[in-house]
Design a protein around this motif. Structure first.
Motif, PDB file in Angstrom:
ATOM      1  N   TRP A 105       0.820  -1.205   0.000  1.00 12.78           N
ATOM      2  CA  TRP A 105       0.000   0.000   0.000  1.00 12.78           C
ATOM      3  C   TRP A 105       0.859   1.261   0.000  1.00 12.78           C
ATOM      4  N   TRP A 108       1.734   2.701  -3.463  1.00 14.89           N
ATOM      5  CA  TRP A 108       0.583   3.344  -4.098  1.00 14.89           C
ATOM      6  C   TRP A 108       0.290   4.689  -3.426  1.00 14.89           C
ATOM      7  N   ALA A 109       0.338   4.719  -2.097  1.00 15.67           N
ATOM      8  CA  ALA A 109       0.049   5.951  -1.360  1.00 15.67           C
ATOM      9  C   ALA A 109       1.046   7.059  -1.718  1.00 15.67           C
ATOM     10  N   ARG A 110       2.326   6.691  -1.865  1.00 17.77           N
ATOM     11  CA  ARG A 110       3.335   7.691  -2.247  1.00 17.77           C
ATOM     12  C   ARG A 110       3.087   8.213  -3.654  1.00 17.77           C
ATOM     13  N   ASN A 112       0.192   8.243  -5.278  1.00 18.96           N
ATOM     14  CA  ASN A 112      -1.159   8.783  -5.427  1.00 18.96           C
ATOM     15  C   ASN A 112      -1.579   9.496  -4.140  1.00 18.96           C
ATOM     16  N   THR A 113      -0.805  10.472  -3.732  1.00 20.40           N
ATOM     17  CA  THR A 113      -1.023  11.074  -2.413  1.00 20.40           C
ATOM     18  C   THR A 113      -2.414  11.686  -2.258  1.00 20.40           C
ATOM     19  N   ASP A 115      -5.261  10.845  -3.757  1.00 22.83           N
ATOM     20  CA  ASP A 115      -6.228   9.753  -3.627  1.00 22.83           C
ATOM     21  C   ASP A 115      -6.092   9.051  -2.277  1.00 22.83           C
ATOM     22  N   HIS A 116      -4.862   8.883  -1.828  1.00 23.76           N
ATOM     23  CA  HIS A 116      -4.634   8.254  -0.531  1.00 23.76           C
ATOM     24  C   HIS A 116      -5.275   9.075   0.595  1.00 23.76           C
ATOM     25  N   TYR A 117      -5.030  10.365   0.600  1.00 18.96           N
ATOM     26  CA  TYR A 117      -5.605  11.206   1.653  1.00 18.96           C
ATOM     27  C   TYR A 117      -7.134  11.205   1.595  1.00 18.96           C
ATOM     28  N   ASN A 119      -8.950   8.694   0.654  1.00 15.19           N
ATOM     29  CA  ASN A 119      -9.373   7.399   1.167  1.00 15.19           C
ATOM     30  C   ASN A 119      -9.354   7.327   2.684  1.00 15.19           C
ATOM     31  N   VAL A 120      -8.421   8.017   3.311  1.00 11.88           N
ATOM     32  CA  VAL A 120      -8.278   7.884   4.767  1.00 11.88           C
ATOM     33  C   VAL A 120      -8.952   9.012   5.553  1.00 11.88           C
TER      34      VAL A 120
END
Length: 121
Positions: A105, A108-110, A112-113, A115-117, A119-120
């Motif tokens: 994960w 992907w988070a790095r 797609n920052t 999108d990651h933020y 999501n959380v």
């Protein structure tokens, strides 16, 4: 969804899980978890097992329960190993005719920052 202790079940339901099963920490708990998941799969019309299992635990749970719950030609996606890493015996995957894929994960988070933020949040 699977949780390690019953106290986590309500939170898991509150974020959208239709069914929550406690896998616990020992082989007896894993056997009970496996039975409950197989029964749930049958109830929703998937008697052969789950199509996809996302495993963030690995450890003994992987072989004790998850491999038994996947349907033939299903996919187990490993995204973590909070219970530690255990060797995966290829023969057990061959007999079950399933595939195992790994996904980190963090990569992907790095990449797609935004999108990651989202999501959380």
């Amino acid at each position: 969804a699977g949780v390690s202790v019953e106290e986590k079940q309500d939170l898991t339901r509150s974020v959208g899980a239709d069914r929550v099963f406690c896998y616990g920490y020992d082989k007896t708990s894993h056997v009970s978890f496996k039975k409950q998941v197989k029964e749930a799969c049958q109830e929703i019309g998937h008697a052969a097992g789950a199509n996809v299992i996302v495993d963030v635990v690995q450890g003994d749970l992987f072989e004790n329960a998850l491999v038994s719950c996947i349907k033939p030609l299903g996919t187990i996606c490993l995204v973590g190993f909070t219970a530690g890493q255990k060797p995966i015996r290829p023969g057990i995957l061959l007999i079950k005719e399933c595939r195992v894929v790994g996904s980190i994960w963090a990569r992907w988070a790095r990449e797609n920052t935004k999108d990651h933020y989202r999501n959380v949040e």
